[in-house]
Design a protein around this motif. Structure first.
Motif, mmCIF file in Angstrom:
data_model
loop_
_atom_site.group_PDB
_atom_site.id
_atom_site.type_symbol
_atom_site.label_atom_id
_atom_site.label_comp_id
_atom_site.label_asym_id
_atom_site.label_seq_id
_atom_site.Cartn_x
_atom_site.Cartn_y
_atom_site.Cartn_z
ATOM 1 N N LEU A 1 0.832 -1.210 0.000
ATOM 2 C CA LEU A 1 0.000 0.000 0.000
ATOM 3 C C LEU A 1 0.864 1.257 0.000
ATOM 4 C CD1 LEU A 1 -2.802 -1.048 2.523
ATOM 5 C CD2 LEU A 1 -3.025 -0.751 0.047
ATOM 6 N N ILE A 2 1.940 1.231 0.792
ATOM 7 C CA ILE A 2 2.850 2.386 0.843
ATOM 8 C C ILE A 2 3.502 2.611 -0.519
ATOM 9 C CG2 ILE A 2 5.008 3.257 1.838
ATOM 10 C CD1 ILE A 2 4.223 1.804 4.434
ATOM 11 N N ILE A 3 4.012 1.526 -1.111
ATOM 12 C CA ILE A 3 4.708 1.646 -2.397
ATOM 13 C C ILE A 3 3.752 2.077 -3.504
ATOM 14 C CG2 ILE A 3 5.909 0.337 -4.192
ATOM 15 C CD1 ILE A 3 7.226 -1.297 -1.980
ATOM 16 N N LEU A 4 2.542 1.498 -3.542
ATOM 17 C CA LEU A 4 1.585 1.866 -4.586
ATOM 18 C C LEU A 4 1.160 3.326 -4.475
ATOM 19 C CD1 LEU A 4 -0.630 -1.352 -4.739
ATOM 20 C CD2 LEU A 4 0.827 -0.448 -6.565
ATOM 21 N N SER A 5 1.064 3.831 -3.245
ATOM 22 C CA SER A 5 0.722 5.245 -3.085
ATOM 23 C C SER A 5 1.851 6.153 -3.584
ATOM 24 C CB SER A 5 0.414 5.549 -1.618
ATOM 25 O OG SER A 5 1.570 5.371 -0.806
ATOM 26 N N ILE B 1 4.099 5.242 -6.041
ATOM 27 C CA ILE B 1 4.350 5.067 -7.473
ATOM 28 C C ILE B 1 3.095 5.248 -8.315
ATOM 29 C CG2 ILE B 1 6.260 3.491 -6.992
ATOM 30 C CD1 ILE B 1 4.422 1.180 -7.813
ATOM 31 N N ALA B 2 2.024 5.763 -7.743
ATOM 32 C CA ALA B 2 0.763 5.896 -8.483
ATOM 33 C C ALA B 2 0.946 6.706 -9.772
ATOM 34 C CB ALA B 2 -0.296 6.539 -7.591
ATOM 35 N N ILE B 3 1.602 7.851 -9.665
ATOM 36 C CA ILE B 3 1.813 8.694 -10.857
ATOM 37 C C ILE B 3 2.743 8.020 -11.853
ATOM 38 C CG2 ILE B 3 2.755 10.891 -11.676
ATOM 39 C CD1 ILE B 3 1.660 12.185 -9.155
ATOM 40 N N PRO B 4 3.914 7.466 -11.422
ATOM 41 C CA PRO B 4 4.744 6.731 -12.371
ATOM 42 C C PRO B 4 4.003 5.590 -13.066
ATOM 43 C CG PRO B 4 6.002 7.197 -10.405
ATOM 44 C CD PRO B 4 4.599 7.621 -10.129
ATOM 45 N N LEU C 1 6.282 -3.496 -11.681
ATOM 46 C CA LEU C 1 5.554 -2.720 -10.675
ATOM 47 C C LEU C 1 4.096 -3.156 -10.495
ATOM 48 C CD1 LEU C 1 6.926 0.908 -11.238
ATOM 49 C CD2 LEU C 1 7.604 -0.784 -9.529
ATOM 50 N N PRO C 2 3.374 -3.560 -11.568
ATOM 51 C CA PRO C 2 1.982 -4.006 -11.360
ATOM 52 C C PRO C 2 1.858 -5.228 -10.441
ATOM 53 C CG PRO C 2 2.346 -3.481 -13.673
ATOM 54 C CD PRO C 2 3.695 -3.457 -13.005
ATOM 55 N N GLN C 3 2.957 -5.912 -10.172
ATOM 56 C CA GLN C 3 2.888 -7.095 -9.318
ATOM 57 C C GLN C 3 2.595 -6.741 -7.863
ATOM 58 O OE1 GLN C 3 6.412 -9.494 -10.106
ATOM 59 N NE2 GLN C 3 6.012 -9.351 -12.313
ATOM 60 N N PHE C 4 2.729 -5.478 -7.500
ATOM 61 C CA PHE C 4 2.309 -5.077 -6.152
ATOM 62 C C PHE C 4 0.799 -5.237 -6.004
ATOM 63 C CE2 PHE C 4 6.426 -2.870 -6.279
ATOM 64 C CZ PHE C 4 6.945 -3.279 -5.067
ATOM 65 N N ILE C 5 0.071 -5.140 -7.121
ATOM 66 C CA ILE C 5 -1.368 -5.415 -7.093
ATOM 67 C C ILE C 5 -1.593 -6.907 -6.879
ATOM 68 C CG2 ILE C 5 -3.508 -5.302 -8.424
ATOM 69 C CD1 ILE C 5 -2.345 -2.849 -9.837
ATOM 70 N N ASN C 6 -0.742 -7.742 -7.514
ATOM 71 C CA ASN C 6 -0.815 -9.195 -7.273
ATOM 72 C C ASN C 6 -0.590 -9.526 -5.801
ATOM 73 O OD1 ASN C 6 0.811 -9.712 -10.426
ATOM 74 N ND2 ASN C 6 -1.342 -10.035 -9.975
ATOM 75 N N VAL C 7 0.279 -8.749 -5.142
ATOM 76 C CA VAL C 7 0.537 -8.965 -3.717
ATOM 77 C C VAL C 7 -0.722 -8.683 -2.915
ATOM 78 C CG1 VAL C 7 1.871 -8.212 -1.716
ATOM 79 C CG2 VAL C 7 3.008 -8.489 -3.918
ATOM 80 N N LEU C 8 -1.401 -7.573 -3.216
ATOM 81 C CA LEU C 8 -2.634 -7.238 -2.507
ATOM 82 C C LEU C 8 -3.712 -8.283 -2.767
ATOM 83 C CD1 LEU C 8 -2.871 -3.361 -2.981
ATOM 84 C CD2 LEU C 8 -2.098 -4.637 -0.980
ATOM 85 N N GLN C 9 -3.687 -8.890 -3.962
ATOM 86 C CA GLN C 9 -4.650 -9.943 -4.283
ATOM 87 C C GLN C 9 -4.375 -11.229 -3.504
ATOM 88 O OE1 GLN C 9 -3.981 -10.180 -8.510
ATOM 89 N NE2 GLN C 9 -5.628 -8.729 -8.994
#
Length: 486
Positions: free
Chosen positions: A305-309, A311-314, A386-394
């Motif tokens: 959650l910290i990282i996605l917040s 890197i949201a713009i990148p 980087l999209p794999q951080f979404i996989n982590v949340l899943q």
């Protein structure tokens, strides 16, 4: 590591139905461990009281919260780090690291709570800083003093025990070397006892390692009071001989430990458990069972959650760039193996002109014509992952773990490398132990993949929350960028 079993010698006063009631093997308790825990709590409380008293500051409700939170959190993380585990041979360096790590999380939790409910008022901030800095110094100091005094006493021959090893073999020699290296354990090695003329170590090594005699001599020395502890390192196949020895040693006052040679197995996260008093040794197991699994998951979710917040713009910029650079989807979804060998879908930014996910996938190579110009940059910098951080949340992946391979690659390598599928007893990760050690990108030889698997299994064997944090930090500095990523 081998596991030491204490064999209870006196069953004469117990009836069979009482064995189940009391347990076949009970954990070895140590009141000194409870005393060490209590002293640490006292140090934390006295330090806070002393700082406030010296500065003529009043103790109020918020200081009580400081104390309660610090005692609970320090105790929890000290338990996770096995700070209080009973081991005379525990290195003081490791002990200091565990103390500092446990106290670090006290600071993290208090500051986190302070964001929601102010605990550190500006007027007390200076005292809080003094307390946070002083406590670990004092706890470390008293641990070092006690350990040093105990070591000095044992080296002078006080509080020592005479230990004999039954079995002049590789495991016995390793155990003997531990006694010699860890003098603070207070174990004086008497010698080896073995009936076998041909042992696993040659005659020169036997002479050097003090072969005292056969089993008959062992029994005599035990009865004469020349030995305090006997460690049996005979192979598992000699069950009848071990049982006979233990029965004969029951006519003496020696303590008896059996050291099973677990090195004959390919151990992966080996540990000792008890089921209603029956000892059970796990040969291969996941480290993320029970509380450790919860800790791992909480760490993954919070950090993601910290990282996605951040890197949201990148992420938006890269998504737009991928869309404009070449035709095709922005996200490339590929089937890979997850925990338990089950198929999962892993997300990446598309870096190629093709989206291959069949039974014949070619690894990306240097100057691969399938890789787009933008894709080459994304792969080299690992931004495509980087999209794999979404996989982590899943819940499909973890931030740290063995890197997932395409299903086609998995099916081929599992038949080529022994123990390959063991990496799947944990969730795959965005980064891993192999990646920070240089095994990232193309594995064009079987030897490279074998080395990667060795690091993956080493991660599983040695997992700790601190290891995850260390890998994340090292990934930032040397894991993302690399010439091997094509």
């Amino acid at each position: 590591m081998s596991v030491l079993f204490y064999y209870p010698l006196k069953f004469n006063n117990f009836k069979v139905n009482n064995i189940h009631k009391f347990g076949l093997i009970r954990p070895h308790s140590n009141k000194l461990i409870a005393l060490a825990r209590l002293l640490d709590v006292i140090v934390i409380g006295l330090t806070l009281w002393a700082i406030l008293d010296i500065n003529a500051a009043e103790w109020d409700r918020k200081q009580t919260w400081w104390l309660l939170i610090s005692i609970v959190i320090f105790g929890i993380f000290a338990e996770f780090n096995e700070l209080y585990r009973q081991s005379r041979g525990l290195s003081i360096r490791i002990e200091i690291k565990r103390i500092l790590f446990s106290w670090f999380w006290v600071l993290v939790v208090i500051m986190g709570v302070d964001q929601a409910y102010p605990l550190v008022d500006p007027v007390y901030r200076h005292y809080f800083g003094m307390w946070i800095g002083a406590v670990p110094v004092e706890i470390v100091s008293w641990h070092i003093i006690v350990s040093s005094i105990a070591g000095i006493i044992r080296k002078k021959g006080r509080n020592t025990r005479r230990a004999a090893i039954v079995g002049a073999n590789r495991l016995g020699v390793e155990l003997k070397n531990i006694f010699a290296e860890e003098e603070s354990m207070g174990l004086h090695f008497v010698g080896f006892y073995d009936d076998e003329q041909e042992t696993e170590i040659d005659g020169g090594a036997l002479a050097e390692n003090k072969l005292k005699g056969n089993f008959r001599q062992l029994i005599k020395d035990a009865k004469d009071g020349a030995i305090d502890i006997v460690y049996i390192t005979l192979p598992l196949r000699t069950e009848l001989k071990i049982k006979e020895l233990i029965e004969q040693l029951s006519d003496s006052t020696v303590s008896v430990y059996y050291v099973p040679d677990l090195f004959v197995f390919d151990l992966l996260r080996s540990s000792l458990h008890h089921i209603k008093g029956i000892p059970v040794i796990s040969i291969r197991d996941t480290p993320f069972y029970g509380v450790d699994g919860v800790i791992k998951r909480v760490f993954d979710v919070l950090l993601s959650l910290i990282i996605l917040s951040i890197i949201a713009i990148p992420l938006l910029i890269i998504s737009l760039s991928v869309r404009l650079s070449s035709p095709g989807a922005i996200i490339f979804k590929q089937r890979r193996y997850g925990i338990g060998g089950e198929e999962i879908v892993v997300w990446k930014f598309r870096t190629m002109t093709v989206s291959e996910d069949d039974n014949n996938i070619k690894q990306a190579q240097k100057n691969d014509p399938r890789v787009t110009r933008l894709g080459a940059f994304l792969r080299r910098t690992s931004l495509d992952e980087l999209p794999q951080f979404i996989n982590v949340l899943q819940g499909k992946m973890s931030i740290v773990g063995p890197r997932p391979h395409a299903v086609a690659h998995n099916e081929w390598y599992r038949g080529q490398i022994k123990g390959y599928m063991l990496r799947h007893i944990v969730k795959p990760g965005i980064t891993g132990y192999a990646q920070i050690n240089g095994y990232r990108g193309e594995t064009d030889t079987l030897e490279k993949m074998e080395k990667r698997i060795q690091y993956d299994l080493a991660y599983i064997r040695n997992w700790s929350l601190w290891l995850d944090i260390k890998i994340v930090i090292l990934t930032v500095f040397k894991g993302f960028l690399g010439a091997k990523a094509y």
